[in-house]
Motif scaffolding. Structure first.
Motif, PDB file in Angstrom:
ATOM      1  N   SER A 194       0.836  -1.212   0.000  1.00 28.91           N
ATOM      2  CA  SER A 194       0.000   0.000   0.000  1.00 28.91           C
ATOM      3  C   SER A 194       0.865   1.254   0.000  1.00 28.91           C
ATOM      4  O   SER A 194       0.620   2.206  -0.756  1.00 28.91           O
ATOM      5  N   TYR A 237       2.584   1.864  -3.361  1.00 33.36           N
ATOM      6  CA  TYR A 237       1.675   2.431  -4.366  1.00 33.36           C
ATOM      7  C   TYR A 237       1.540   3.944  -4.163  1.00 33.36           C
ATOM      8  O   TYR A 237       1.584   4.714  -5.127  1.00 33.36           O
ATOM      9  N   ASN A 295      -6.815   8.130  -5.391  1.00 29.20           N
ATOM     10  CA  ASN A 295      -5.909   7.000  -5.158  1.00 29.20           C
ATOM     11  C   ASN A 295      -5.133   7.148  -3.856  1.00 29.20           C
ATOM     12  O   ASN A 295      -4.908   6.161  -3.136  1.00 29.20           O
ATOM     13  N   GLU A 337      -5.897   4.365  -0.993  1.00 33.25           N
ATOM     14  CA  GLU A 337      -4.757   3.531  -0.603  1.00 33.25           C
ATOM     15  C   GLU A 337      -4.370   3.786   0.854  1.00 33.25           C
ATOM     16  O   GLU A 337      -3.897   2.881   1.545  1.00 33.25           O
ATOM     17  N   ASP A 353      -6.555   1.632   2.846  1.00 41.02           N
ATOM     18  CA  ASP A 353      -6.030   0.258   2.849  1.00 41.02           C
ATOM     19  C   ASP A 353      -4.843   0.124   3.794  1.00 41.02           C
ATOM     20  O   ASP A 353      -4.714  -0.872   4.520  1.00 41.02           O
TER      21      ASP A 353
END
Length: 676
Positions: A546, A549, A639, A643, A646
């Motif tokens: 995570s 990213y 995003n 993320e 997450d």
């Protein structure tokens, strides 16, 4: 110096001999071409160039260095294979005479090739004595080679046997001590010359010209064709500088670490990535191995395999231990003995070679023969060796080319170019030192992830706490830098952040790679610890993915020169970052102090943070419908937030896993305490 410093900085072993030989050759060719052009008007004339360059000597040096690589690898592999066949991995339990025989051969070889061969190069070699038949020491040594070796072998065998049986000491330790001094002596005959040879030649040239009274442009350099006498004081000073540098230089230790890791019997963190060449060589070797196995009688193969069986005390069986030796005493003895003998033989015969190449290739040869390059590591180790050898060719090429260019620049206008080039060299060295020191300091300050080595559940819980504290601390820093980099549009910060993230991911992967040895090391009563540890590593890997990213998309956005995020978006991301920073700081503090009860307080914040992030996503949806004009910004912002959700979720899952495991391990202990 710049070239050697570059290789030391990246931790690759390279050769002082090759560097100096090819820089001298490159500069000589460059100046020769200038002279040929002035005399004949031709830019390049190979026939004329041969009048300036000692091509036969240059060819001899190049071929000698290349051959030394092959010979060192082959002899190292052969001697190690025979030694292991004789001694096996269970060498300490072998009959006393077996160790004594090995000690006798090793010490005889070192004695003959290092000390006796070394005497031939001293001024005392031409002195004669009545006790040896009024012949010179050199002649006596040459006429009685067989006798000297035979007597030496008997004396050292008897000494080794008494050393093992009477004094009851380990003969292999003695071989290593003697071999270390022998290798140092062999290096001194080669590397010390490389260290001060060029400046001493320059000083000698200057002194000869000063004494001649001739105009410097007319002075012929044939005076340097003879031997250059070096004052003993300068030799001692140079030796002291080399010893101090080896002792204190972190770069030197880094180079040694590369060689040790590539030859290690145990599993290490593989630094080099496999390439098509390493895969090709490994595949070919596997096919050849199968062919040899087919041809060798089965009974003989069983005997060989038995000698190469790894004992429970060997480094390979203790792969999980971080302080395990890279290889055993037998291989250490062979490495030192073979390398010192080969270097001494070549030096006594005035053959050109690189001490670096010889010692490195001997170590690689003994590793191959000792089956250190197994199916799990061969492709990485071979890739490492190919990288190092490729670096050697780069050393030769770059030394030749750059020295030639510098010689041409100095030749154009030495008064102008010398101070410029000198200042540039000083700047590059200072810059290299600063960057390396800064990187080393950051590496020391950074909490590296440590492999779990405990064999009990409670031990794993406490060891994992240190790992989680480190990951939380580094995650906090990386996440914050991603937000800051976006806000400031700082590409350099985001690029550095990406490197830190890749390093963290690699370390987490290494922990997972160590899982096999961790499970093998567990007590029968603590097998449940493996499930807990596997879950912990799984959560850490999810956190890393995570975070990776987030780092990647933030770097990509700025690197592609997309629009800057709006002030409101940056402000909201900063608010999220503040909350996440508090979360990771509290987590780091709880695990660092191992106050696991505090984890409950951190877990209680989960819903509030998730709710806050969801609210930010809703605001952005409304913003997009009304006045958002940049699809790239919208995509990036969504995003980043999704993320982050997450990342938060998997972090909380990790904390819950730990909280539950700690709770269940503490309760039985309290019950037992109450019963008492």
């Amino acid at each position: 110096i710049l070239l050697l410093d570059f290789f030391n900085t990246i931790g690759l072993p390279t050769s002082t001999t090759v560097s100096i030989v090819f820089e001298l050759l490159g500069a000589a060719v460059a100046i020769s071409l200038v002279k040929i052009y002035k005399n004949t008007g031709e830019i390049f004339n190979l026939q004329e160039l041969a009048n300036y360059i000692n091509t036969s000597k240059a060819t001899e040096i190049i071929i000698g260095i290349l051959l030394s690589v092959v010979i060192a690898f082959s002899i190292g592999a052969f001697v190690q294979w025979v030694s292991r066949l004789l001694l096996s991995y269970n060498f300490e339990n072998k009959a006393k005479w077996v160790g004594a025989l090995f000690g006798g051969i090793a010490l005889s070889a070192i004695t003959y090739f290092i000390f006796i061969k070394g005497i031939k190069g001293t001024p005392y070699a031409n002195e004669s004595f009545a006790v040896i038949g009024n012949v010179t020491i050199k002649q006596f040594l040459e006429y009685n080679i067989g006798l000297i070796i035979s007597v030496s072998l008997i004396i050292w065998f008897l000494f080794s046997y008494l050393f093992v049986t009477v004094i009851k000491k380990n003969i292999y330790v003695l071989i290593i001590i003697v071999g270390t001094f022998a290798l140092a002596l062999a290096f001194a005959g080669n590397d010390l010359v490389n260290f001060i040879g060029v400046p001493m030649a320059a000083l000698d040239a200057f002194n000869k010209w000063s004494a001649s009274g001739i105009d410097p442009t007319q002075f012929n350099m044939s005076a340097l064709s003879g031997e250059v006498k070096t004052p003993t004081g300068l030799l001692v000073l140079a030796g002291v500088i080399m010893v101090v540098t080896l002792w204190f230089s972190s770069k030197a230790k880094n180079v040694v670490k590369t060689s040790i890791d590539l030859s290690s019997q145990s599993d290490t963190k593989e630094r080099f990535k496999p390439n098509f060449l390493s895969r090709f060589f490994v595949r070919i070797t596997i096919y050849l191995s199968r062919l040899v196995n087919y041809l060798i009688p089965k009974s003989f193969k069983i005997i060989i395999d038995k000698q190469f069986e790894v004992s429970t005390q060997s480094p390979k069986s203790a792969s999980i231990k971080t302080d395990a030796p890279a290889f055993d005493l037998v291989r250490a003895s062979v490495n030192l003995m073979v390398a010192s003998v080969l270097i001494s033989v070549a030096t006594s015969m005035k053959l050109p070679l690189s001490t670096t190449y010889v010692t490195f290739m001997v170590a690689m040869g003994t590793s191959l023969a000792d089956r250190a390059w197994g199916a799990e590591s061969a492709v990485y180790r071979v890739a490492g060796v190919l990288n190092v050898i490729g670096g050697w060719f780069f050393t030769a090429f770059s030394a030749f080319l750059v020295a030639g260019i510098i010689a041409l620049l100095l030749n154009t206008n030495v008064q102008v170019m010398f101070p410029i080039l000198f200042a540039l060299a000083v700047f590059l060295l200072a810059r290299s030192y600063y960057i390396y020191s800064k990187a080393s300091k950051e590496s020391r300050e950074e909490d590296e992830l440590v492999k779990a080595e405990s064999s009990s559940t409670q031990g794993v819980i406490h060891e994992s706490a240190t790992t989680i504290a480190s990951v939380s601390k580094r995650t906090n820093k990386i996440y914050t830098n991603a937000i800051k980099g976006l806000a400031k549009q700082d590409l350099a910060m985001l690029k550095a952040n990406k490197k830190q993230m890749l390093k963290l991911s690699d370390e987490i992967d290494n922990l997972k790679d160590n899982l096999f040895y961790f499970i093998k090391n567990l007590d029968e009563s603590s097998v449940n610890a493996s499930s807990f540890y596997i879950n912990i590593l799984g959560h850490l890997q999810d956190m890393g993915q995570s975070l990776e990213y987030i780092v990647r998309i933030s770097h990509k956005h700025i690197n592609n020169n997309h629009k800057k995020l709006k002030f409101s978006q940056i402000k909201e991301l900063k608010q999220v970052d503040d909350v996440m920073e508090t979360l990771f700081s509290d987590t780091t503090k709880a695990f660092k102090s191992q106050s696991f009860e505090e984890i409950g307080g951190v877990l209680s914040k989960k819903e509030a943070i998730l709710s806050m992030i969801s609210d930010k996503i809703k605001v952005q949806i409304e913003r997009t419908r009304k006045d958002e004009s940049s699809p790239k910004n919208t995509t990036l912002y969504f995003n980043m937030l999704t993320e982050t959700k997450d990342l938060l979720t998997v972090t909380m899952d990790l904390l819950e896993e730990y909280y539950t495991a700690h709770d269940s391990s503490v309760k039985p202990a309290k019950i037992a305490e109450n019963d008492e």
